[in-house]
Design a protein around this motif. Structure first.
Motif, short mmCIF file in Angstrom:
data_model
loop_
_atom_site.label_atom_id
_atom_site.label_comp_id
_atom_site.label_asym_id
_atom_site.label_seq_id
_atom_site.Cartn_x
_atom_site.Cartn_y
_atom_site.Cartn_z
N VAL A 94 6.49 -7.21 3.34
CA VAL A 94 5.90 -5.97 2.81
C VAL A 94 6.98 -4.90 2.81
O VAL A 94 7.43 -4.43 3.86
CB VAL A 94 4.67 -5.55 3.66
CG1 VAL A 94 4.03 -4.30 3.06
CG2 VAL A 94 3.65 -6.69 3.74
N GLU A 95 7.42 -4.55 1.61
CA GLU A 95 8.58 -3.66 1.44
C GLU A 95 8.15 -2.38 0.73
O GLU A 95 7.20 -2.39 -0.06
CB GLU A 95 9.65 -4.45 0.66
CG GLU A 95 10.94 -3.76 0.35
CD GLU A 95 11.72 -3.18 1.53
OE1 GLU A 95 11.17 -2.33 2.24
OE2 GLU A 95 12.89 -3.53 1.69
N ASP A 96 8.84 -1.29 1.03
CA ASP A 96 8.47 -0.02 0.38
C ASP A 96 8.88 0.02 -1.08
O ASP A 96 8.08 0.36 -1.95
CB ASP A 96 9.04 1.18 1.15
CG ASP A 96 10.56 1.13 1.36
OD1 ASP A 96 11.21 0.14 0.98
OD2 ASP A 96 11.10 2.09 1.93
N ILE A 97 10.17 -0.31 -1.35
CA ILE A 97 10.67 -0.16 -2.71
C ILE A 97 11.83 -1.13 -2.91
O ILE A 97 12.61 -1.37 -1.99
CB ILE A 97 11.10 1.31 -2.97
CG1 ILE A 97 11.50 1.55 -4.42
CG2 ILE A 97 12.21 1.76 -2.02
CD1 ILE A 97 11.56 3.04 -4.80
N ILE A 98 11.92 -1.69 -4.09
CA ILE A 98 13.05 -2.56 -4.44
C ILE A 98 13.86 -1.86 -5.51
O ILE A 98 13.33 -1.50 -6.57
CB ILE A 98 12.58 -3.95 -4.90
CG1 ILE A 98 11.73 -4.59 -3.79
CG2 ILE A 98 13.78 -4.83 -5.23
CD1 ILE A 98 11.20 -5.96 -4.13
N ASP A 99 15.13 -1.67 -5.20
CA ASP A 99 16.03 -0.92 -6.06
C ASP A 99 17.09 -1.89 -6.59
O ASP A 99 16.84 -2.63 -7.53
CB ASP A 99 16.59 0.22 -5.21
CG ASP A 99 17.39 1.25 -5.97
OD1 ASP A 99 16.91 1.70 -7.01
OD2 ASP A 99 18.49 1.62 -5.52
N SER A 100 18.25 -1.99 -5.92
CA SER A 100 19.28 -2.94 -6.36
C SER A 100 18.84 -4.38 -6.14
O SER A 100 19.34 -5.29 -6.80
CB SER A 100 20.58 -2.69 -5.60
OG SER A 100 20.44 -3.05 -4.25
N LEU A 125 6.69 -0.15 -4.47
CA LEU A 125 7.32 0.33 -5.69
C LEU A 125 8.44 -0.62 -6.10
O LEU A 125 9.06 -1.25 -5.27
CB LEU A 125 7.92 1.73 -5.48
CG LEU A 125 6.95 2.85 -5.11
CD1 LEU A 125 7.72 4.14 -4.86
CD2 LEU A 125 5.91 3.07 -6.21
N ASP A 126 8.68 -0.67 -7.39
CA ASP A 126 9.77 -1.50 -7.92
C ASP A 126 10.50 -0.70 -8.99
O ASP A 126 9.87 -0.02 -9.80
CB ASP A 126 9.18 -2.79 -8.53
CG ASP A 126 10.27 -3.80 -8.88
OD1 ASP A 126 11.43 -3.63 -8.46
OD2 ASP A 126 9.94 -4.78 -9.59
N TYR A 139 4.21 -9.38 -5.87
CA TYR A 139 3.21 -8.30 -5.94
C TYR A 139 3.93 -6.96 -5.99
O TYR A 139 4.79 -6.69 -5.16
CB TYR A 139 2.30 -8.33 -4.70
CG TYR A 139 1.59 -9.65 -4.54
CD1 TYR A 139 0.43 -9.91 -5.27
CD2 TYR A 139 2.09 -10.63 -3.70
CE1 TYR A 139 -0.20 -11.13 -5.16
CE2 TYR A 139 1.45 -11.85 -3.58
CZ TYR A 139 0.31 -12.09 -4.31
OH TYR A 139 -0.32 -13.31 -4.20
N VAL A 140 3.55 -6.14 -6.97
CA VAL A 140 4.16 -4.82 -7.13
C VAL A 140 3.04 -3.79 -7.28
O VAL A 140 2.12 -3.97 -8.08
CB VAL A 140 5.07 -4.79 -8.38
CG1 VAL A 140 5.56 -3.37 -8.66
CG2 VAL A 140 6.25 -5.72 -8.22
N GLY A 141 3.14 -2.73 -6.49
CA GLY A 141 2.16 -1.65 -6.62
C GLY A 141 2.35 -0.90 -7.92
O GLY A 141 1.47 -0.86 -8.79
N PHE A 142 3.54 -0.34 -8.09
CA PHE A 142 3.87 0.42 -9.29
C PHE A 142 5.33 0.16 -9.65
O PHE A 142 6.20 0.21 -8.79
CB PHE A 142 3.70 1.93 -9.05
CG PHE A 142 2.32 2.34 -8.63
CD1 PHE A 142 1.36 2.68 -9.59
CD2 PHE A 142 1.97 2.39 -7.28
CE1 PHE A 142 0.08 3.06 -9.19
CE2 PHE A 142 0.69 2.76 -6.89
CZ PHE A 142 -0.26 3.10 -7.85
#
Ligand code: IMP
Ligand code: MG
Length: 171
Positions: A94-100, A125-126, A139-142
């Motif tokens: 469970v991660e907050d955001i994926i960037d790089s 977030l992605d 799974y991606v929230g937004f």
């Protein structure tokens, strides 16, 4: 610094509840561990598991990626290891955001190396356009454009995590 709302509290609540149902449909009948990536995912993970009715164990991992504050350096260090035995279990990172993609790729590989039977990722977030290495969360929230966001656990230099909604931070 200007802060403008990107995702409201109501949108977050609705989407997190939907994600919990999607995840339960996939993991029903398995021994599931929700692995919260500290610190950013703490609110998302708390809301996600509270929307689930199946049994779910909780564990935590903390990583740091060195570099300046708005961009990840790609050097990932594990600061806190998970405690539970993952062998043969399903693990939902469970991660907050994926960037790089560099941080999640390291966490994913590390959890596989601990013998989990199934490893999936739920990212609140992605930013798919910001990838430096390929990674697709299940799974991606937004999905959002590459921009710097804060709130709902996300920080800038350890500030703003407690803002209950997602805002864009611009200078
Ligand atoms: P990655 O390794 O580049 O994918 O970066 C992932 C990590 O960088 C996230 O887990 C966050 O801690 C941080 N991060 C990336 N983008 C943002 C952002 O827009 N706001 C706050 N933190 C971010
Ligand atoms: Mg993070």
């Amino acid at each position: 610094m200007a802060q403008t709302t990107l995702i409201s509290r109501e949108q977050i609540d609705g989407r997190v509840a939907e994600m919990a149902r999607e995840i339960e449909a996939e993991f029903a009948g398995t021994e599931l561990i929700a692995l919260c990536v500290l610190k950013g995912a703490m609110f998302f993970c708390a809301d996600l598991v509270r929307n689930m009715t199946m049994d779910v164990a909780l564990d935590f991992i903390q990583i740091s990626s060195y570099g300046n504050q708005k961009y990840s350096s790609g050097v990932v260090t594990i600061l806190k290891e998970p405690q539970l035995d993952m062998r043969g279990k399903s693990v939902l990172i469970v991660e907050d955001i994926i960037d790089s993609g560099l941080s999640i790729r390291e966490v994913h590989n590390y959890i596989e190396s601990r013998g989990a039977a199934k490893v999936k990722t739920a990212a609140f977030l992605d930013k798919p356009k910001a990838r430096k290495v390929p990674f697709t969360p299940e799974y991606v929230g937004f999905s959002i454009d590459p921009q710097f966001v804060i709130g709902y656990g996300l920080d800038f230099a350890e500030k703003y995590r407690n803002i209950p909604e997602v805002q864009v931070l611009s200078d």
